[in-house]
Scaffold this active site. Structure first.
Site, short mmCIF file in Angstrom:
data_model
loop_
_atom_site.label_atom_id
_atom_site.label_comp_id
_atom_site.label_asym_id
_atom_site.label_seq_id
_atom_site.Cartn_x
_atom_site.Cartn_y
_atom_site.Cartn_z
N CYS A 15 2.40 6.97 10.05
CA CYS A 15 2.20 7.75 8.94
C CYS A 15 3.00 8.89 8.75
O CYS A 15 2.98 9.90 8.07
CB CYS A 15 0.63 8.29 8.90
SG CYS A 15 -0.49 7.00 8.91
N GLU A 56 3.06 5.45 4.78
CA GLU A 56 4.34 5.04 5.62
C GLU A 56 3.83 4.12 6.67
O GLU A 56 2.98 3.18 6.45
CB GLU A 56 4.88 6.30 6.47
CG GLU A 56 5.57 7.28 5.25
CD GLU A 56 6.23 8.26 6.19
OE1 GLU A 56 6.73 8.29 7.26
OE2 GLU A 56 6.46 9.55 5.24
N ALA A 57 4.55 3.62 7.69
CA ALA A 57 4.34 2.63 8.76
C ALA A 57 3.07 3.14 9.61
O ALA A 57 2.88 4.33 9.91
CB ALA A 57 5.64 2.78 9.75
N THR A 58 2.39 2.15 9.93
CA THR A 58 1.30 2.19 10.98
C THR A 58 1.11 1.26 11.71
O THR A 58 1.69 0.21 11.42
CB THR A 58 -0.13 2.79 10.17
OG1 THR A 58 -0.74 2.99 11.30
CG2 THR A 58 -0.66 1.47 9.51
N ARG A 105 0.82 -1.23 0.21
CA ARG A 105 0.04 0.12 0.10
C ARG A 105 0.92 1.25 -0.18
O ARG A 105 2.23 1.27 0.19
CB ARG A 105 -0.85 -0.05 1.33
CG ARG A 105 -0.23 0.01 2.48
CD ARG A 105 -1.05 0.41 3.66
NE ARG A 105 -0.32 0.49 5.11
CZ ARG A 105 0.55 1.24 5.35
NH1 ARG A 105 1.00 2.33 4.69
NH2 ARG A 105 1.27 1.10 6.62
N GLY A 106 0.11 2.34 -0.31
CA GLY A 106 0.99 3.63 -0.37
C GLY A 106 0.94 4.01 1.28
O GLY A 106 0.30 3.36 2.08
#
Length: 220
Positions: free
Chosen positions: A182, A87-89, A84-85
């Protein structure tokens, strides 16, 4: 990830009448990812109708395509690099995760507009509880009470969407504190349970979210 207008600038067709909703409960992330890939292939081949997976994950941190190198170093949680687009979550119990696996028709093949549609689903879900959500210019997701309550990151394959959204309902926010979710400061994250009473008969807001998915995307 970009913000956008509250409504699309031009009318767009509904996705279609049929939607199969799968309520999976507490569901391992790797299993959910495998299931999504199977269903994406089946949807692209016309073997199934549009799908909506509703679930919560055991604790895991997912790393989207824009995650900076080293952003999650030192975390003592499972880490998964994904398509997915964003950043980290963090995902974990008490958070509603929704994976729409939708075949986008001609006239709806605009991923920026698709992200705005997912935000609209969440805004309407919050409104059911008397909570005013908002978008923020230049950022994807939904904010309420000054905090980000919903993260959104998607992918598409053969114009079938996958991955999706994570709505913080009653989860422990400590999971976000050990990295920049994010790409934002950890303290920006919030949850619905601190803003409104969550219905006891719909503790993850699945029924509310499903209703608004059908309304926004035109499923029966």
């Amino acid at each position: 990830m970009t913000g956008g207008p509250a409504t699309p600038p031009t009318p767009r067709p509904p996705l279609g009448p049929e939607l199969e909703v799968r309520r999976l409960g507490r569901f391992d992330y790797a299993r959910a990812r495998d299931l999504q890939q199977e269903l994406v292939a089946q949807r692209a081949a016309g073997e199934v109708c549009d799908q909506l997976l509703l679930l919560e994950h055991p604790e895991v941190v997912t790393l989207g395509r824009r995650t900076p190198e080293g952003a999650a170093d030192g975390l003592d949680l499972p880490l998964v690099e994904i398509e997915r687009g964003g950043e980290a979550t963090w995902h974990g119990p008490g958070q509603l995760v929704a994976y729409p696996l939708f075949l986008l028709p001609l006239g709806r093949r605009d991923l920026h507009a698709y992200l705005r549609d997912l935000e609209e689903v969440v805004l309407r879900t919050l409104a059911d509880l008397g909570v005013e959500g908002e978008r923020r210019e230049g950022l994807t997701g939904v904010w309420a009470g000054g905090h980000k309550v919903c993260s959104i990151g998607v992918a598409v394959r053969r114009w079938v969407t996958w991955h999706g959204l994570a709505l913080n309902v009653s989860n422990d926010l400590a999971g976000f504190e050990r990295f920049r979710p994010c790409g934002l400061e950890p303290g920006v994250m919030g949850r619905v349970a601190d803003l409104a009473e969550v219905p006891a008969d719909d503790p993850l807001l699945e029924a509310h979210l499903e209703r608004h998915v059908r309304g926004v995307f035109g499923h029966r």
